[in-house]
Write a protein that holds these residues in place. Sequence first.
Motif, PDB file in Angstrom:
ATOM      1  N   PHE A 266       0.827  -1.203   0.000  1.00  0.00           N
ATOM      2  CA  PHE A 266       0.000   0.000   0.000  1.00  0.00           C
ATOM      3  C   PHE A 266       0.867   1.261   0.000  1.00  0.00           C
ATOM      4  CE2 PHE A 266      -3.473  -2.716   1.978  1.00  0.00           C
ATOM      5  CZ  PHE A 266      -4.224  -2.728   0.824  1.00  0.00           C
ATOM      6  N   LYS A 270       0.875   4.016  -2.905  1.00  0.00           N
ATOM      7  CA  LYS A 270       0.665   5.416  -2.587  1.00  0.00           C
ATOM      8  C   LYS A 270       1.786   6.276  -3.142  1.00  0.00           C
ATOM      9  CE  LYS A 270      -1.446   8.805  -0.393  1.00  0.00           C
ATOM     10  NZ  LYS A 270      -2.806   9.262  -0.757  1.00  0.00           N
ATOM     11  N   GLY A 273       1.500   6.314  -6.917  1.00  0.00           N
ATOM     12  CA  GLY A 273       0.301   7.010  -7.361  1.00  0.00           C
ATOM     13  C   GLY A 273      -0.592   6.099  -8.166  1.00  0.00           C
ATOM     14  N   THR A 274      -1.509   5.427  -7.497  1.00  0.00           N
ATOM     15  CA  THR A 274      -2.366   4.464  -8.201  1.00  0.00           C
ATOM     16  C   THR A 274      -3.249   5.142  -9.241  1.00  0.00           C
ATOM     17  OG1 THR A 274      -3.948   4.678  -6.367  1.00  0.00           O
ATOM     18  CG2 THR A 274      -2.432   2.829  -6.298  1.00  0.00           C
TER      19      THR A 274
END
Length: 283
Positions: A266, A270, A273-274
Amino acid sequence: MKRLTPYLLILPGGLWLAIFLVVPMVFMASVSTQEGNVVDGFAQTFNFANYTNTLALFQTQFLRSVGYGLAGTLIAIALAYPIAYWIAFKGGARKSTYLLLVLLPFFVSFVLRTVSWKFLLADEGIVLAPLKSLGVLPEDFHVLQTTVAVVGGLVYNYLPFMILPIYVALERVDPRSVEAAQDLYATRSAAFRKIVLPLSLPGVFAGVLMTFVPMTADYVNAGILGGPQNTMIGNIIQTKYLINNDYPSAAALSFTLMAAMLVGIFAYAKALGTENVLEAAAR
């Protein structure tokens, strides 16, 4: 009936995941807080100290596993990207053949492939023995039971999992976009940085997920190519489950490793930058 069609389509896969993934995970979560032994049996006591005790006891192996996973993933990216780029843009009509060559090692057992590297890298093996006899390497030089051997084994075994998703992403890049950038006086490096690289990020993202997770949890390479100083957390979990029969500690270690990898994934998503990744994938 039409409204039920999507649910009926996912029902077989959903049941499969529920039976063989969710149920075992719930059972393992229950075991992780139990106390006892295989002789007298295990009882649910909600002993959450299993988590803190095992983490404190095997902190070094945890950090080593994460370090090996990160190092192996970075090396895999460095090796896989040029290979995938060449196949996608220079492979021509033989792309399928090159992809088959990438997948060819999977026709051999994972363990056998790793054991073969043990024979190749042995102190008196077919690689090091001639070099030592010629005086190129000192007699006490060795590769097995080192960090280099373990990380090298990880990269070798999981490299195709990095190549394939990057190739798929690069294959979707329209060559005309690169040509248009060059027509606008962009250099090749600028066209790569501004067009090819951003559009290939979804492949890199998927490749990292497909390599970092199994590399960090791997125990075969450390067990075959490494030594006592290269023990990874997967080796500890294997020993706890299969040799010591300490199921609560093994389950607690497994969940701790899973949680650590989820946090790392995660954080990586983050940082990358999904939203940017999804936008690039949708183009």
